[in-house]
Write a protein that holds these residues in place. Structure first.
Motif, PDB file in Angstrom:
ATOM      1  N   PRO A 202       0.824  -1.224   0.000  1.00 24.13           N
ATOM      2  CA  PRO A 202       0.000   0.000   0.000  1.00 24.13           C
ATOM      3  C   PRO A 202       0.850   1.264   0.000  1.00 24.13           C
ATOM      4  CG  PRO A 202      -0.803  -1.583   1.631  1.00 24.13           C
ATOM      5  CD  PRO A 202       0.520  -2.094   1.161  1.00 24.13           C
ATOM      6  N   ASN A 203       0.394   2.253  -0.763  1.00 20.81           N
ATOM      7  CA  ASN A 203       1.039   3.572  -0.826  1.00 20.81           C
ATOM      8  C   ASN A 203       2.488   3.494  -1.280  1.00 20.81           C
ATOM      9  OD1 ASN A 203      -1.328   4.784   0.137  1.00 20.81           O
ATOM     10  ND2 ASN A 203      -0.715   4.495   2.260  1.00 20.81           N
ATOM     11  N   SER A 204       2.803   2.534  -2.144  1.00 18.65           N
ATOM     12  CA  SER A 204       4.167   2.434  -2.652  1.00 18.65           C
ATOM     13  C   SER A 204       4.389   3.330  -3.857  1.00 18.65           C
ATOM     14  CB  SER A 204       4.492   0.991  -3.027  1.00 18.65           C
ATOM     15  OG  SER A 204       3.660   0.551  -4.097  1.00 18.65           O
ATOM     16  N   GLY A 205       3.326   3.634  -4.588  1.00 15.45           N
ATOM     17  CA  GLY A 205       3.467   4.460  -5.784  1.00 15.45           C
ATOM     18  C   GLY A 205       4.052   3.728  -6.968  1.00 15.45           C
TER      19      GLY A 205
ATOM     20  N   THR B  14      12.269   1.720   2.475  1.00 21.29           N
ATOM     21  CA  THR B  14      10.986   1.339   3.080  1.00 21.29           C
ATOM     22  C   THR B  14      11.142   1.078   4.571  1.00 21.29           C
ATOM     23  OG1 THR B  14      10.323   0.371   0.975  1.00 21.29           O
ATOM     24  CG2 THR B  14       9.063  -0.264   2.921  1.00 21.29           C
TER      25      THR B  14
ATOM     26  N   ARG C 140      11.329   4.386   6.434  1.00 18.93           N
ATOM     27  CA  ARG C 140      10.056   5.072   6.616  1.00 18.93           C
ATOM     28  C   ARG C 140       9.202   4.398   7.679  1.00 18.93           C
ATOM     29  NH1 ARG C 140       6.858   7.110   1.523  1.00 18.93           N
ATOM     30  NH2 ARG C 140       5.765   7.964   3.323  1.00 18.93           N
TER      31      ARG C 140
END
Length: 553
Positions: A139-142, A213, A216
Motif C-alpha cells: 500500500p502507498n508504494s506508488g 521502506t 520510513r
C-alpha cells in the motif's frame, strides 16, 4: 509396376472396372482408445473390406516368426502388462513450484535513495512448464505492482530453449527478459519435489529488504516531552457530559445583519466545541442546524508571517498557543469563536452545577436580551410653506409630510348623518362699485363636509352673467394660518354678519326658514346669539315664508 493379384487392369482413370458384386463401401476405423486415451492405429482392411497388403507382415517376418521355438518347458515367458498411461497435464495438475526472489532497481532521480529492492515470487507450473512472476502489492508504494510476467514459457537463451524446473535452485541468479532475479528460498512442496528428483538444493539465503521502506517504517523522533495529562481518564470521567450555553450573535453592524440566537455545546470528554443555530417558525432561513461543527477551537495563535497561507492549511498544535477550555465561557461574557462574537446570556442547570463545583462560580444571573421597544423620536418641526390656493388646504398639506401623499381622512359618520342637509343664506357683496352693491348671491353651507358654495341668480337686463360664483370648498376665516387653520361654521353665519371669501366680503341679509328649524332642533350645538338673530329676523311664519321667495326665484 505390377498390378495386384486378382486384377487384370491398372487402377487408372478410364481403365478401372466396376465390380458389380461389391456392396460395401465403408472405411475401416482408425481411431481407438486405450487406458482412457485416444490414439491412431493403422487400418487392416481397405474400403469395403478388401485386404490390404501394405500393413501386412512380409515374407521375412513370417519366416522369423515360424523359426522361434519356446525356450522353456511350458512355453515362452509372459511379459508384464504395461502400466497405465497418465498424461503430464493430469499427473502435474495444480502442482506449482514457488521460489522467493528479489531484484534490484536503480533510482536515478531521488536524493533519498539510489536503488530499490523489490521482492517477488517466481511460480513454475509443472503441467505445461510455464512460469510467472508476481510482486506482492504494497500500500502507498506508488509503483505498478502485481503481475510482472504473465504465465508463459520463458525463453532461456537465443537458441530457442526454455527454462525447466531443473534449471532452478536456491542461491542462484536467473535472468528473464533482461532483469536478473536472485532466488533465496522456496516453499516446502518445492523442496520435497526437487529432492525427490535427485536435485541437490543449495542452502537458503535471507531475504533482502528495501532500506528506504524500512527507514520510513521507523517512528519519527520526537523532541517534545510527553505530557502527564491522561486523556483516557478525562474521556472515561466526562463522557456524555456536555456544557450548554445560550448565546446570541449580534451582526447588526453589517449590511442586512441581525441578532441571531445560538446554542454553544462544550464537550468535557475531549474539550471540543459545537455551535448550533436556533430556528424559529417561519424565520425564512434554510434548515442548517450546525454553524460550527464539533472541533477544538483555537484561542491564541503563534506569531506567524503574513505570507503564511492560513486559509488553506489546516490548523495544528504547532500554530496554536492556547485552545478554548471551559474556563473561557461564562454567563454575561462575550466570546469570539472563529471571528464571530457570541454573547452568552444564559446556561442550563447542569452547567451551573459544574461551574459551582469545579470553579466555585455562583453568579449565573441571566441577561435579558429581549428587544426593547423603539423610542418614539419626536418629529422635527418643519417649515410649512404658505398655502398657494390650489386644492384643499388639508390635501395640499399632505405633500409636506410624505413623498407619496395620501388623501386626508373623512368623517364618514358625519357625512352619513348630514347627507343632503344644506343651510342657505342670502348675501350681498360689499364693493365700492355701485353696480356690485345691487348684486345678490345665495350662499349654501353643506353640513356633511362643512363646504360652502356661492351662486348668483341671473337677473335680466342687468348686464351681469349669473351662475356659479364659487364652487364647493372650505372657506378659512380671516387670520387663520396653514399651521392652525380655522374654517367657517354654521355658528358664524348670523344675520348681518360679514363673511370674507378669498378676499371678497359678503354680508348676510337673509336666510332660509330651514336654517331656523335646524338650529332650533340642535340648539345645544349653536350659540344663543346665533339662534336669537334668526328668531329676531323671523318674528312670525308669514314674513319667513315671504323671505323665501328670493331663494325660490
Amino acid at each position: 509396376m505390377s498390378s495386384p493379384p486378382g486384377r487384370g487392369r491398372p487402377f487408372l482413370p478410364g481403365s478401372a472396372l466396376r465390380d458389380a458384386t461389391k456392396t460395401s463401401f465403408h472405411r475401416s476405423q482408425t481411431l481407438d482408445y486405450r487406458n482412457g486415451c485416444a490414439f491412431f492405429r493403422l487400418p487392416t482392411v481397405g474400403i469395403g473390406g478388401e485386404q490390404l497388403h501394405v500393413n501386412q507382415l512380409s515374407e521375412a517376418e513370417l519366416d522369423e516368426l515360424s523359426s522361434i521355438r519356446p525356450t522353456l518347458t511350458y512355453g515362452q515367458a509372459k511379459r508384464a502388462p504395461p502400466s497405465d498411461f497418465i498424461p503430464a497435464y493430469v499427473a502435474f495438475d495444480k502442482k506449482i513450484l514457488k521460489f522467493d526472489a528479489y531484484f534490484q532497481e536503480d533510482v536515478p532521480l531521488s536524493a533519498e535513495e539510489h536503488y530499490r529492492i523489490r521482492q517477488v515470487g517466481i511460480y513454475y507450473y509443472l503441467e505445461d512448464d510455464s512460469m510467472s512472476v508476481m510482486e506482492p502489492v504494497v500500500p502507498n508504494s506508488g509503483l505498478p505492482q502485481g503481475k510482472l510476467i504473465r504465465r508463459q514459457r520463458v525463453p532461456k537463451n537465443e537458441h530457442g530453449d526454455h527454462f525447466h524446473w531443473k534449471d532452478l535452485n536456491r542461491g542462484m541468479n536467473i535472468t528473464m527478459y533482461g532483469r536478473t532475479y536472485r532466488i533465496v528460498d522456496c516453499d516446502p512442496f518445492t523442496q520435497v519435489f526437487l529432492q525427490s528428483q535427485g536435485i541437490e538444493l543449495n542452502p537458503p539465503e535471507k531475504m533482502v529488504f528495501d532500506p528506504y521502506t524500512e527507514l520510513r517504517r521507523m517512528p519519527l523522533r520526537k523532541y517534545i516531552t510527553p505530557s502527564d495529562f491522561d486523556q483516557l481518564k478525562q474521556f472515561l470521567t466526562y463522557d456524555k457530559q456536555v456544557l450548554r450555553f445560550y448565546a446570541i450573535w449580534d451582526d447588526t453592524n453589517s449590511m442586512f445583519g441581525e441578532k441571531r440566537p445560538y446554542i454553544i455545546h462544550y464537550y468535557l470528554a475531549d474539550d471540543t466545541v459545537e455551535v448550533r443555530e436556533i430556528h424559529e417558525h417561519n424565520d425564512g432561513r434554510d434548515p442548517f442546524p450546525v454553524l460550527i461543527k464539533r472541533q477544538r477551537l483555537p484561542k491564541t495563535f503563534v506569531d506567524k508571517k503574513t505570507t503564511f497561507p492560513s486559509c488553506v492549511l489546516e490548523i495544528s498544535d504547532q500554530e496554536v498557543l492556547e485552545w478554548y477550555t471551559a474556563k473561557d465561557f461564562a454567563v454575561g461574557k462575550s466570546t469570539t469563536l472563529l471571528g464571530r462574537p457570541f454573547f452568552i446570556y444564559d446556561c442550563d442547570e447542569f452547567t451551573r452545577n459544574f461551574y459551582r463545583d469545579k470553579f466555585g462560580i455562583t453568579d449565573f444571573q441571566p441577561v435579558d436580551i429581549r428587544k426593547k421597544p423603539l423610542e418614539e423620536v419626536p418629529q422635527v418641526l418643519q417649515v410649512i410653506p404658505p398655502y398657494n390656493g390650489f386644492g384643499f388646504l388639508e390635501d395640499s398639506l399632505q405633500n409636506c409630510f410624505s413623498l407619496l401623499p395620501k388623501p386626508p381622512r373623512k368623517d364618514v359618520i358625519k357625512m352619513l348623518e348630514n347627507d343632503h342637509k344644506v343651510l342657505r343664506y342670502q348675501v350681498a357683496l360689499e364693493s365700492p362699485n355701485p353696480e356690485d352693491r345691487k348684486r345678490r348671491f345665495i350662499l349654501s353651507y353643506f353640513l356633511s363636509n362643512d363646504m360652502i358654495s356661492i351662486y348668483e341668480p341671473p337677473v335680466r337686463n342687468s348686464g351681469i352673467i349669473g351662475g356659479k360664483y364659487l364652487g364647493k370648498t372650505r372657506v378659512p376665516k380671516p387670520g387663520s394660518t396653514t399651521e392652525n387653520a380655522t374654517y367657517y361654521e354654521p355658528s358664524d353665519l348670523t344675520i348681518g354678519s360679514t363673511v370674507e371669501v378669498f378676499g371678497h366680503r359678503f354680508v348676510i341679509t337673509d336666510a332660509d326658514e330651514y336654517v331656523l328649524n335646524y338650529m332650533e332642533s340642535n340648539a345645544e350645538s349653536f350659540p344663543a346669539a346665533t339662534l336669537q338673530s334668526l328668531r329676531d329676523h323671523f318674528p312670525c311664519p308669514g314674513p319667513a315664508a315671504e323671505s323665501m321667495q328670493f331663494i325660490s326665484l
